[in-house]
Design a protein around this motif. Structure first.
Motif, mmCIF file in Angstrom:
data_model
loop_
_atom_site.group_PDB
_atom_site.id
_atom_site.type_symbol
_atom_site.label_atom_id
_atom_site.label_comp_id
_atom_site.label_asym_id
_atom_site.label_seq_id
_atom_site.Cartn_x
_atom_site.Cartn_y
_atom_site.Cartn_z
ATOM 1 N N SER A 72 0.829 -1.209 0.000
ATOM 2 C CA SER A 72 0.000 0.000 0.000
ATOM 3 C C SER A 72 0.863 1.257 0.000
ATOM 4 O O SER A 72 0.577 2.219 -0.723
ATOM 5 N N ILE A 73 1.907 1.254 0.805
ATOM 6 C CA ILE A 73 2.807 2.413 0.863
ATOM 7 C C ILE A 73 3.498 2.623 -0.480
ATOM 8 O O ILE A 73 3.590 3.743 -0.978
ATOM 9 N N LEU A 74 3.975 1.531 -1.080
ATOM 10 C CA LEU A 74 4.631 1.650 -2.383
ATOM 11 C C LEU A 74 3.654 2.130 -3.455
ATOM 12 O O LEU A 74 4.033 2.890 -4.345
ATOM 13 N N SER A 75 2.413 1.681 -3.357
ATOM 14 C CA SER A 75 1.414 2.089 -4.347
ATOM 15 C C SER A 75 1.061 3.562 -4.222
ATOM 16 O O SER A 75 0.733 4.211 -5.222
ATOM 17 N N LEU A 76 1.108 4.088 -3.018
ATOM 18 C CA LEU A 76 0.839 5.509 -2.847
ATOM 19 C C LEU A 76 2.021 6.362 -3.305
ATOM 20 O O LEU A 76 1.839 7.439 -3.853
ATOM 21 N N LYS A 77 3.231 5.866 -3.048
ATOM 22 C CA LYS A 77 4.413 6.622 -3.444
ATOM 23 C C LYS A 77 4.605 6.579 -4.959
ATOM 24 O O LYS A 77 4.932 7.586 -5.577
ATOM 25 N N TYR A 78 4.456 5.412 -5.539
ATOM 26 C CA TYR A 78 4.545 5.236 -6.983
ATOM 27 C C TYR A 78 3.128 4.989 -7.479
ATOM 28 O O TYR A 78 2.186 5.123 -6.735
ATOM 29 N N SER A 79 2.943 4.630 -8.686
ATOM 30 C CA SER A 79 1.589 4.372 -9.174
ATOM 31 C C SER A 79 1.212 2.908 -8.936
ATOM 32 O O SER A 79 2.068 2.037 -8.816
ATOM 33 N N TYR A 80 -0.082 2.660 -8.875
ATOM 34 C CA TYR A 80 -0.561 1.288 -8.710
ATOM 35 C C TYR A 80 -0.111 0.416 -9.870
ATOM 36 O O TYR A 80 0.252 -0.741 -9.678
ATOM 37 N N ARG A 81 -0.133 0.967 -11.047
ATOM 38 C CA ARG A 81 0.246 0.206 -12.235
ATOM 39 C C ARG A 81 1.707 -0.220 -12.170
ATOM 40 O O ARG A 81 2.055 -1.362 -12.467
ATOM 41 N N THR A 82 2.584 0.693 -11.779
ATOM 42 C CA THR A 82 4.013 0.380 -11.713
ATOM 43 C C THR A 82 4.296 -0.688 -10.673
ATOM 44 O O THR A 82 5.029 -1.650 -10.943
ATOM 45 N N VAL A 83 3.713 -0.551 -9.506
ATOM 46 C CA VAL A 83 3.947 -1.508 -8.433
ATOM 47 C C VAL A 83 3.398 -2.881 -8.805
ATOM 48 O O VAL A 83 4.037 -3.903 -8.577
ATOM 49 N N SER A 84 2.225 -2.921 -9.406
ATOM 50 C CA SER A 84 1.635 -4.201 -9.810
ATOM 51 C C SER A 84 2.435 -4.863 -10.926
ATOM 52 O O SER A 84 2.619 -6.082 -10.925
ATOM 53 N N LEU A 85 2.914 -4.067 -11.865
ATOM 54 C CA LEU A 85 3.708 -4.612 -12.960
ATOM 55 C C LEU A 85 5.016 -5.201 -12.447
ATOM 56 O O LEU A 85 5.404 -6.307 -12.835
ATOM 57 N N LEU A 86 5.693 -4.486 -11.572
ATOM 58 C CA LEU A 86 6.940 -5.009 -11.004
ATOM 59 C C LEU A 86 6.683 -6.246 -10.150
ATOM 60 O O LEU A 86 7.465 -7.194 -10.169
ATOM 61 N N GLY A 87 5.603 -6.245 -9.392
ATOM 62 C CA GLY A 87 5.277 -7.403 -8.565
ATOM 63 C C GLY A 87 4.952 -8.631 -9.389
ATOM 64 O O GLY A 87 5.414 -9.738 -9.090
ATOM 65 N N GLY A 88 4.182 -8.466 -10.440
ATOM 66 C CA GLY A 88 3.844 -9.602 -11.297
ATOM 67 C C GLY A 88 5.043 -10.154 -12.036
ATOM 68 O O GLY A 88 5.207 -11.374 -12.169
ATOM 69 N N THR A 89 5.906 -9.269 -12.510
ATOM 70 C CA THR A 89 7.117 -9.702 -13.206
ATOM 71 C C THR A 89 8.047 -10.452 -12.269
ATOM 72 O O THR A 89 8.601 -11.493 -12.618
ATOM 73 N N SER A 90 8.220 -9.938 -11.066
ATOM 74 C CA SER A 90 9.104 -10.617 -10.118
ATOM 75 C C SER A 90 8.511 -11.940 -9.660
ATOM 76 O O SER A 90 9.250 -12.891 -9.401
ATOM 77 N N ALA A 91 7.200 -12.032 -9.569
ATOM 78 C CA ALA A 91 6.572 -13.305 -9.212
ATOM 79 C C ALA A 91 6.834 -14.353 -10.289
ATOM 80 O O ALA A 91 7.146 -15.510 -9.978
ATOM 81 N N ALA A 92 6.743 -13.954 -11.544
ATOM 82 C CA ALA A 92 7.018 -14.887 -12.635
ATOM 83 C C ALA A 92 8.482 -15.326 -12.621
ATOM 84 O O ALA A 92 8.787 -16.516 -12.780
ATOM 85 N N LEU A 93 9.395 -14.380 -12.406
ATOM 86 C CA LEU A 93 10.823 -14.728 -12.343
ATOM 87 C C LEU A 93 11.118 -15.652 -11.168
ATOM 88 O O LEU A 93 11.915 -16.577 -11.273
ATOM 89 N N GLY A 94 10.479 -15.406 -10.036
ATOM 90 C CA GLY A 94 10.686 -16.256 -8.871
ATOM 91 C C GLY A 94 10.202 -17.667 -9.088
ATOM 92 O O GLY A 94 10.842 -18.634 -8.672
#
Length: 125
Positions: A72-94
């Protein structure tokens, strides 16, 4: 009669967001809840004790449940789209890197850092 042009409020990306959210909500919780099927294999393949292998879902549930405020903090500081995109990409890499695990320790680090910690950013508050 006037010609109306309907413009989607999200710029036309709504269906892709829906598909992405559906995939994330099927894969991550599905992986966590199906651990009982994999438990015996983790013990045999990694030659680990039952208590060592049991840490895998324990860490998973802990991180999965406790990292919501950070996303939530990251989404407020950056955009929801950016945080979700980075999270989904890192989940796939993991998930991909977890395939190459040769020990339970490697699986702790790779799977839980990339998949659980960073994919939790896809679950915005």
């Amino acid at each position: 009669m006037r010609d109306w042009k309907l413009v989607p409020p999200d710029g036309g990306w709504g269906w892709l967001v829906l598909v992405g959210a559906t995939v994330v909500n099927m894969l991550i919780p599905g992986t966590i809840k199906s651990f009982g099927v994999l438990f015996v294999e983790f013990i045999e393949v990694f030659d680990a004790s039952a208590s060592t292998a049991a840490w895998i879902p324990a860490l998973c549930y802990f991180l999965y449940s406790s990292l919501g405020p950070i996303s939530s903090i990251l989404s407020l500081k950056y955009s929801y789209r950016t945080v979700s995109l980075l999270g989904g990409t890192s989940a796939a890499l993991g998930m991909i890197m977890s395939f190459y695990a040769n020990s339970v320790g490697y699986l702790y680090i790779r799977y839980y850092f990339y998949v659980i910690k960073l994919s939790n950013t896809c679950y915005l508050q």
